[in-house]
Design an enzyme around this catalytic site. Structure first.
Site, short mmCIF file in Angstrom:
data_model
loop_
_atom_site.label_atom_id
_atom_site.label_comp_id
_atom_site.label_asym_id
_atom_site.label_seq_id
_atom_site.Cartn_x
_atom_site.Cartn_y
_atom_site.Cartn_z
N PRO A 225 23.44 -20.17 -20.96
CA PRO A 225 23.44 -18.97 -21.81
C PRO A 225 24.32 -17.87 -21.22
O PRO A 225 24.64 -17.89 -20.02
CB PRO A 225 21.96 -18.56 -21.84
N PRO A 226 24.71 -16.90 -22.03
CA PRO A 226 25.53 -15.80 -21.51
C PRO A 226 24.77 -14.99 -20.46
O PRO A 226 23.57 -14.76 -20.56
CB PRO A 226 25.82 -14.95 -22.76
N GLY A 227 25.50 -14.56 -19.43
CA GLY A 227 24.92 -13.70 -18.42
C GLY A 227 24.20 -14.40 -17.30
O GLY A 227 23.56 -13.74 -16.48
N LYS A 230 27.86 -17.89 -14.57
CA LYS A 230 28.78 -19.04 -14.47
C LYS A 230 30.08 -18.62 -13.78
O LYS A 230 30.55 -19.29 -12.86
CB LYS A 230 29.06 -19.59 -15.88
N HIS A 445 -2.63 -0.16 -37.28
CA HIS A 445 -1.83 -1.39 -37.29
C HIS A 445 -1.73 -1.97 -35.89
O HIS A 445 -2.00 -3.17 -35.67
CB HIS A 445 -0.44 -1.08 -37.85
N GLU A 446 -1.35 -1.14 -34.93
CA GLU A 446 -1.21 -1.63 -33.56
C GLU A 446 -2.56 -1.95 -32.94
O GLU A 446 -2.68 -2.86 -32.11
CB GLU A 446 -0.46 -0.61 -32.70
#
Length: 672
Positions: A225-227, A230, A445-446
């Site tokens: 994956p990016p980041g 590599k 809601h939370e």
């Protein structure tokens, strides 16, 4: 070895940026300035300025004391005894001491010369020759021609050279005098470092492997994956091996001119052979290595010619030359199969997102130069950042440092890292003014999300924080932190996730007697999760059958569609099972919220009072019916206008990643 060092020095000079004022240009401008000064002072023509007079008149004026200064200059061009008298004489037309320049030419006898010598005014000047006059007369033309040459001819010459250099490789060489990286600078990918460690040993001592008849891989493909590091790992390999390192992007091969990419590939490998042993790194190789015969254009387009040249070069040079290709991509599925076969890219090194230990090691590397407080625990930070790559963790620490600097602190404290983590993952706080009704809707809601999760959780995914402060695109959120990295998701946990997602909508409906659009994000995530359970993970009575496989048609590197390999009756069964899963967990969450209605009210009222609650506060409300531990209010460190408001301290939202499941954070209350 000395030759390699000389080559590196030459390449470093080529790659170094041009100086603002080069010595060659400075010498040219100094020569032009000196020539102009010489023309101004020594040009014979400058002496011709002045009133023309007769030599005899000048002699009489000199005897009368009217000449203030004068010079005698012989001029061979006029013949024998031909002279030029110059100087200043009193203006006969005006009275007073005003003097004007004069010039007189003619033959000067010995008698007249003696008379001029007696006046002690005239001095004999150096005689000019034909050569000096010729040189001074030609000097302006030489200056003009030289200026035109440097301004136009050399520019045209360089332009012609640039036009012929399209086929030259744009690979940049990192020399040894620059900052070198080592394996100590790379953390979180120990297995990948072991894989590429063989390359380092080969570059240091190739005879060790050649004696055993072993062949070092010609190419290494880094996938991940990016980041994930590599490119950083490739630079570390070059630093450990202490060899020249060429870096180029896959997009640098392709130009608007046909054949340029193939020519650049050949030139790049030619440079590699000259500097062997060396490493050639190609970033984002999928730009030129995509599968042939797919996508727009015919089979003979520029990109495929470049790929063909790359395939020939990788299969053509000998492995013992010491030229090793390292490429990186995050789309290995679109690469041509001929590029991945043994003999070209023999080895694929997968660099995945770091685990808990890897994240802690990465944080240690990036925090070496940061003034962390003694209370900062990197292990706790690593546990609270699942799914983040090395680049994300570096950005997290950088944001923490920026936040601590804005708060005029000398060290980075845990609260700075916590706020930076919320900002990186969920977005920046949005200080908007909500009325009491909107706050009440968001609070219940939370509270519904937090209550259902706290009641059903078996300890693997506890509630971390509940807030009603807007952040990013949400009005509030309920966040969880897993106790360990999760690689497999059991059906039991997926059902808990569905019930938790439905908790917000149920709380609104039970308490307020109405529903809002704030649960739209929850519904989308629940539908996606239920569909994956039925179609991909076979967690339904339909059995272990995968429905809706991808068509796997590579078109510009993407899947162009999904195949509908199901009948109408099966599609109806899939929809029925999806609805059944959601309805069952909806009823399950409804039963829990009705049973614990008093705890729901207490959580919502606490959110309206404190705006942010920690997971331990939710547990205390459920167990004891009250908050027993201290609730720390976090004042917003923002503008003075925001500081005047007593509401809305700290918040977070969560992200819905369509490609991974499930997220460690509950979906936020998002307005339509």
């Amino acid at each position: 070895m000395a030759d390699n060092e000389n080559n590196n020095k030459r390449n470093s000079l080529k790659n170094s940026p041009p100086e603002r004022l080069q010595p060659k240009v400075l010498v040219i401008w100094l020569a032009i300035f000196a020539s102009i000064v010489a023309l101004w002072y020594f040009n014979p023509g400058s002496a011709g300025k002045g009133k023309a007079m007769n030599i005899q008149t000048v002699i009489e004026a000199a005897q009368g004391g009217d000449v203030s200064e004068g010079a005698i200059k012989s001029d061979p061009t006029g013949g024998k005894d031909w002279v030029v008298l110059t100087g200043k004489i009193k203006n006969p037309e005006r009275s007073g001491a005003e003097s004007i320049p004069f010039r007189a030419e003619g033959r000067l006898t010995d008698e007249n010369f003696a008379l001029l010598q007696k006046t002690s005014v005239f001095k004999e000047a150096r005689a000019s020759t034909l050569l000096t006059q010729f040189l001074f007369s030609m000097l302006p033309f030489v200056l003009i021609i030289g200026l035109l040459y440097f301004l136009f001819v050399r520019q045209l010459k360089n332009a012609g050279r640039g036009a012929m250099s399209f086929g030259k490789s744009r690979a940049k060489m990192l020399t040894r005098d620059r900052e070198r990286l080592s394996f100590k600078s790379v953390a979180g990918c120990d297995e990948a470092k072991e894989e590429v460690g063989e390359v380092v040993e080969f570059l240091r001592d190739p005879k060790k492997f050649q004696k055993m008849g072993a062949r070092i891989p010609k190419g290494i493909l880094m996938v991940g994956p990016p980041g994930t590091g590599k490119t950083l790992l490739a630079k570390a390999v070059a630093g450990e091996a202490d060899v020249p390192f060429f870096s180029i992007s896959g997009s640098d091969f392709v130009e608007m001119f046909v054949g340029v990419g193939a020519s650049r590939v050949r030139d790049m490998f030619e440079q590699g052979r000259k500097h062997a042993p060396c490493l050639v790194f190609i970033g984002e190789i999928d730009a030129v290595g995509r599968q042939r015969g797919a996508g727009l254009g015919g089979g003979n387009d520029e990109r495929e010619q470049t790929l063909n040249s790359l395939l020939v070069e990788m299969d053509g040079f000998d492995a013992n030359e010491g030229v090793i290709i390292i490429a990186a991509t995050n789309r290995p599925d679109v690469l041509d199969s001929a590029l991945l076969r043994p003999g070209r890219f023999d080895r694929q090194v997968y660099i995945d997102l770091p685990d808990l230990i890897g994240r802690e090691e990465i944080l240690k590397v990036h925090s070496k130069k940061l003034p962390l407080a003694d209370t900062v625990d990197l292990k706790t930070i690593a546990r609270g950042t699942p799914g983040l790559s090395g680049a994300d963790l570096a950005n997290l620490l950088n944001e923490s440092a920026l936040m601590a600097a804005r708060r005029n602190k000398k060290t980075i404290e845990p609260i700075d890292i916590e706020d930076a983590k919320d900002k990186v993952q969920f977005g920046r706080e949005r200080r908007r003014i909500m009325d009491d009704e909107d706050k009440k809707i968001v609070a219940y809601h939370e509270a519904g999300h937090a209550l259902v999760q706290a009641l059903l959780d078996d300890g693997d995914l506890p509630v971390h924080k509940v807030t009603i402060i807007p952040r990013g695109g949400s009005l509030g959120s309920t966040m969880f932190i897993p106790k360990k990295d999760t690689y497999n998701y059991a059906k039991r946990r997926m059902l808990i996730q569905l019930a938790c997602l439905m908790g917000g909508r149920i709380a609104e409906e039970i308490v307020l007697g109405d529903i809002t659009s704030g649960a739209s994000g929850d519904i989308k995530m629940a539908t996606k999760l239920a569909r994956q359970m039925v179609c991909e993970w076979e967690m339904s009575p339909l059995g272990p059958i995968a429905f809706g496989d991808n068509q796997d048609t590579v078109f510009l590197g993407r899947d162009i569609g999904k195949s509908q390999n199901v009948s109408e009756s099966t599609a109806m069964s899939i929809d029925s099972e999806i609805k059944k899963l959601i309805d069952e967990q909806y009823a399950r969450a409804t039963e829990l919220i009705i049973e614990k209605r008093e705890a729901l009210n207490l959580i919502a009222e606490s959110l309206l009072e404190y705006e942010t609650l920690e997971g331990k506060h939710v547990s205390e409300i459920i167990e004891f019916g009250e908050i027993r531990s201290e609730v720390i209010r976090q004042e917003p460190a923002a503008s003075s206008k925001e500081k005047k408001e007593d509401v809305e301290p700290k918040i977070s939202s969560d992200k819905d990643n369509p490609d991974t499941l499930p997220p460690p954070v509950d979906s936020a209350h998002t307005p339509a």
